[in-house]
Design a protein around this motif. Structure first.
Motif, mmCIF file in Angstrom:
data_model
loop_
_atom_site.group_PDB
_atom_site.id
_atom_site.type_symbol
_atom_site.label_atom_id
_atom_site.label_comp_id
_atom_site.label_asym_id
_atom_site.label_seq_id
_atom_site.Cartn_x
_atom_site.Cartn_y
_atom_site.Cartn_z
ATOM 1 N N GLN A 178 0.868 -1.185 0.000
ATOM 2 C CA GLN A 178 0.000 0.000 0.000
ATOM 3 C C GLN A 178 0.905 1.235 0.000
ATOM 4 O OE1 GLN A 178 -2.810 0.029 3.197
ATOM 5 N NE2 GLN A 178 -3.403 -2.108 2.896
ATOM 6 N N GLN A 179 0.677 2.119 -0.972
ATOM 7 C CA GLN A 179 1.509 3.314 -1.113
ATOM 8 C C GLN A 179 0.661 4.570 -0.979
ATOM 9 O OE1 GLN A 179 3.580 2.993 -4.877
ATOM 10 N NE2 GLN A 179 5.323 1.934 -3.904
ATOM 11 N N TYR A 180 1.301 5.624 -0.540
ATOM 12 C CA TYR A 180 0.651 6.929 -0.417
ATOM 13 C C TYR A 180 1.055 7.779 -1.606
ATOM 14 C CZ TYR A 180 -0.310 5.561 4.388
ATOM 15 O OH TYR A 180 -0.743 4.905 5.513
ATOM 16 N N GLY A 181 0.079 8.104 -2.450
ATOM 17 C CA GLY A 181 0.341 8.972 -3.580
ATOM 18 C C GLY A 181 0.161 10.434 -3.214
ATOM 19 N N ASP A 182 0.207 11.285 -4.200
ATOM 20 C CA ASP A 182 0.046 12.710 -3.949
ATOM 21 C C ASP A 182 -1.386 13.061 -3.566
ATOM 22 O OD1 ASP A 182 2.697 13.067 -4.551
ATOM 23 O OD2 ASP A 182 2.317 13.527 -6.682
ATOM 24 N N LYS A 183 -2.355 12.325 -4.103
ATOM 25 C CA LYS A 183 -3.750 12.645 -3.825
ATOM 26 C C LYS A 183 -4.504 11.497 -3.154
ATOM 27 C CE LYS A 183 -4.301 15.983 -7.597
ATOM 28 N NZ LYS A 183 -5.096 16.347 -8.794
ATOM 29 N N GLU A 184 -4.097 10.307 -3.407
ATOM 30 C CA GLU A 184 -4.801 9.164 -2.839
ATOM 31 C C GLU A 184 -3.861 7.974 -2.742
ATOM 32 O OE1 GLU A 184 -8.034 8.496 -5.421
ATOM 33 O OE2 GLU A 184 -6.809 8.153 -7.202
ATOM 34 N N MET A 185 -4.336 6.956 -2.050
ATOM 35 C CA MET A 185 -3.525 5.754 -1.867
ATOM 36 C C MET A 185 -3.626 4.860 -3.088
ATOM 37 S SD MET A 185 -4.381 4.859 2.105
ATOM 38 C CE MET A 185 -3.186 3.512 2.128
ATOM 39 N N GLN A 186 -2.617 3.977 -3.213
ATOM 40 C CA GLN A 186 -2.618 3.058 -4.333
ATOM 41 C C GLN A 186 -2.048 1.707 -3.890
ATOM 42 O OE1 GLN A 186 -0.239 5.060 -7.260
ATOM 43 N NE2 GLN A 186 1.710 4.481 -6.320
#
Length: 811
Positions: A361-369
């Motif tokens: 689970q990664q944290y993107g600039d606007k939402e998780m992916q």
């Protein structure tokens, strides 16, 4: 602020060696602080000694030096310094001035290291890897002060040197390095040693002493040995992401880990892998704590010097690793490190881990992916800040399992290999057992749509190659049945006069004498001339009246004559009768007031009480005839213990309290009138004795026992001619719960009687010597009735109400 802390310290040192009201002078004169314990001091003692030591004008350096010289343990000294800060606040210490620096002044405290900062985590993967080493009660990182002086140790102010000259000339002296960095040797003078190692200082001191009166050192007739007595303390500042940043006083042998442990270690966002040691405004070392945590490598755990700064920066990349790994937690990742290296830090996968890929689970600039990393990419994938990597669990199933159960030598699960057949599987299991059913075997197969089908095969034909073998598939269950499962387990039964009657297994060819031999032979009561064998009938006719075939046979007691033998068949029942004239002895017991009490054997099967008393030599003069009793084995238990019988007895005896329990006892009491028996032997009152009977004839007793619902249950002396009411009155009368119409009299011989009622006439039973009067409980009244007081009150109320009603009617 510093001088206050040192004054506190000296004050607490003295309190360990003094009584509660000792003076400051008494404390200063103490010589041994080796047994000092800081926990024994109270806040009031701290305040008292603080005031007295301030009046004596003792400086902070003097206080510290005095404590060390008198053997004060360093751990206790540092513990006191930490405690004094909180105690001083409680006692009204002044607030910080404007000159207070941003970091706090602290000291190295081995006691505080035993109670580290522990942050409670709900899950194991929320714990930062490495933080547990700084919250471990069993690991203190306290520097070893008893080690040999390191070669690279440099001398400084407050170090203590021990000079020992031996040989032709002798000298032993201890000197402390002054704040200017020199020592003053008696008769020699001042020798600068600051910044020198022990080896360098020894050479310099030897040269000076050889020129100043110790010439034998030059010639070798005397030798000089210089050692470090007591080491100095240094000041180290810890800044950045430490749990307790500040300035710490540590031993000069302290290393980076000692300082970090004193500060509680890095915070959750602090770096474990880029810890900097700054000396003279330059970074002299960068420490990766993982080298020590994973490999025990301390090569970069440098020794600290005075005024060093330890900086804990913020970790750049932290990832969470959870699931089926050996060490879950939060790991710090350096640039260019891959997931494979993080997995290595975690100890690798657990045996149940799904190793084909991991879930990220990664944290993107606007939402998780979400990202799935395959096994092949473990080495290339570089985690980023905040990644949550989860390792899944294996599925609870097998991709190559087949099962073999039943009558084989090695049942269990086996590997499904290419082309494996039923015959090959049975050979893997070392073959079938001799009891295996060879005519049929079964395969239960699970299809792709999860439905099941059954495939039958001939076991013997597959094993001998006369039938085509069956190819096995994944999850097949092969069953080899046992012939025993399809056959009745035959038995034989023996009853009667044999030593071990019971049920025995049937064997082919077994005979009657074989069976009797297994039972241990006949008893002495067996009638060997009339042995009966009952045999099952095997007929298809439904109209026959005969249900069994009975065979009578005789044999000899030692079973020696094989001509008189009978082959047995399954389910035969053999009965060995008792000899018609065989009788065993039947004992009875006589106790009490007879001439010869004891055990007697009945002569006839209808021997009476009068006859057995005559055999006992008759009664003694003290015999109480009315109290004679006969106790007999309770045959009701063997004959009828059904619920219906028990309910009937309980219904019949419910009015007598707990008398129902007598029915459940192993013995019962038979009523006797011994006086009539002796007056009319063999008459109707003369009881016929049975096996196990116990006849008891007590001594004369004149007391009457009154029990149950009376005011004063007691024993009252018998008075001839007095009625039941007389004894009830002597016992204080009835209680409120007494059932007066159901009073019983139990006579000594086991008989009983109760009050009888006809219309309004009551007939009371006669009271004889030794009798017991039993007043039962009125259960209805006991459960919901009124007491005497309540009845009187209710009667008065009703009478008053009746008077009012009469008055109204008269109007």
């Amino acid at each position: 602020m510093m001088w206050k802390r040192w004054l506190y310290t000296l004050m607490l040192i003295g309190s360990m060696l003094a009584i509660k009201h000792a003076t400051a002078q008494d404390l200063l004169s103490a010589k041994d602080f080796s047994s000092f314990k800081a926990d024994l001091l109270t806040d009031d003692q701290i305040a008292t000694y603080k005031k007295k030591l301030q009046q004596n004008g003792i400086s902070n350096d003097e206080a510290e030096r005095m404590a060390i010289q008198k053997g004060m343990p360093l751990a206790e000294l540092n513990k006191l310094k930490m405690r004094l800060e909180t105690v001083g606040d409680k006692m009204g210490a002044k607030g910080k001035t404007s000159e207070t620096v941003a970091v706090q002044q602290r000291t190295y405290d081995s006691t505080s290291l035993q109670k580290p900062v522990v942050e409670t985590k709900v899950n194991a993967y929320e714990q930062v890897f490495g933080s547990e080493i700084f919250s471990n009660n069993n690991l203190t990182f306290e520097p070893n002060l008893r080690m040999a002086t390191p070669k690279n140790y440099t001398l400084g102010p407050d170090d203590e040197l021990v000079l020992d000259v031996f040989g032709y000339q002798e000298l032993n002296v201890k000197m402390q390095v002054s704040t200017e960095g020199s020592i003053n040797i008696p008769n020699i003078g001042i020798v600068p040693v600051i910044g020198l190692s022990i080896e360098q200082a020894t050479k310099r001191i030897k040269d000076r002493m050889a020129r100043g009166g110790y010439q034998t050192l030059q010639s070798g007739q005397s030798q000089l040995q210089v050692s470090l007595g007591k080491i100095r303390n240094i000041k180290v500042t810890i800044i950045g992401e430490a749990k307790r940043p500040g300035s710490y006083t540590l031993p000069s042998l302290a290393q980076v880990f000692n300082a970090l442990y004193a500060a509680g270690g890095p915070t959750e966002r602090g770096s474990f892998r880029k810890i900097e040691v700054i000396r003279n405004s330059k970074v002299i070392a960068t420490i990766d704590a993982y080298d020590f945590l994973l490999n025990g490598n301390q090569t970069r755990n440098v020794r600290l010097q005075d005024q060093d700064v330890v900086r804990v920066p913020i970790a750049d990349v932290q990832v969470t690793l959870k699931g089926e790994v050996k060490r879950q937690g939060i790991y710090e990742v350096l640039p260019n490190e891959s997931f494979a290296q993080i997995l290595n830090y975690a100890g690798g996968f657990t045996p149940l881990a799904y190793k084909a890929s991991v879930h990220v689970q990664q944290y993107g600039d606007k939402e998780m992916q979400i990202k799935d990393v395959a096994k092949e990419a473990f080495v290339q994938y570089q985690p980023i800040q905040g990644d949550v990597i989860e390792v899944g669990k294996l599925l609870n199933r097998f991709n190559n399992r087949i099962s073999l159960i039943g009558d084989v030598y090695r049942p269990g699960d086996y590997e499904l290999t290419n082309g494996l057949t039923v015959g090959q599987l049975i050979k893997k299991a070392d073959g079938v057992l001799p009891s295996a059913l060879l005519q049929r075997g079964l395969i239960v197969r699970t299809n792709n749509d999860l439905t099941k089908e059954v495939i039958a095969f001939h076991v013997a034909n597959i094993l001998n190659g006369s039938a085509s073998d069956v190819l096995l598939k994944k999850d097949d269950e092969v069953t080899i049945a046992s012939e025993k499962d399809y056959k009745d387990i035959y038995s034989l039964q023996v009853d009667g006069e044999v030593r071990k009657p019971g049920v025995y297994p049937y064997y082919n060819g077994i005979t009657l004498k074989d069976l009797l031999f297994q039972t241990g032979g006949f008893t002495d009561a067996a009638s060997i001339k009339h042995i009966e064998v009952a045999r099952r009938l095997h007929t298809d006719s439904a109209h026959t009246k005969q249900i069994a075939e009975v065979i009578e046979i005789e044999t000899e007691k030692d079973l020696s004559d094989n001509t008189k033998n009978l082959p047995l068949q399954p389910w035969d029942m053999v009965s060995i009768r008792t000899k018609p004239g065989y009788k065993r002895q039947l004992p009875v017991y006589i106790s009490g007031e007879v001439t010869y009490p004891g055990k007697y054997v009945l002569v006839t099967n209808n021997e009476h009480v009068s006859e057995i008393i005559k055999r006992c030599g008759g009664l003694t003069p003290q015999a109480f005839l009315q109290g004679a009793s006969l106790v007999r084995q309770n045959t009701n238990l063997a004959k009828d213990t059904g619920d219906a019988r028990l309910r009937k007895i309980q219904q019949q005896l419910k009015d007598t309290g707990n008398l129902t329990q007598d029915y459940l006892k192993t013995t019962i009491k038979v009523g006797l009138d011994l006086k009539k028996i002796l007056e009319n032997p063999l008459g109707i009152e003369d009881v016929v004795l049975q096996e196990g009977d116990v006849l008891s004839i007590p001594k004369e007793k004149r007391e009457i026992k009154v029990s149950g619902e009376v005011m004063l249950p007691s024993e009252i002396v018998y008075k001839k001619g007095e009625s039941l009411d007389y004894y009830i009155g002597k016992a204080g009368g009835f209680t409120d719960n007494a059932r007066k119409r159901r009073v019983y009299v139990l006579y000594p011989n086991g008989n009983g009687a109760r009050i009888k009622h006809f219309l309004f006439i009551s007939r009371y039973p006669k009271v004889t010597e030794g009798a017991e009067i039993l007043v039962p409980t009125n259960r209805e009244k006991h459960n919901k009735g009124l007491s005497t007081t309540e009845v009187i009150g209710l009667t008065s109320a009703l009478a008053s109400m009746a008077g009012v009603v009469i008055a109204i009617l008269r109007k």
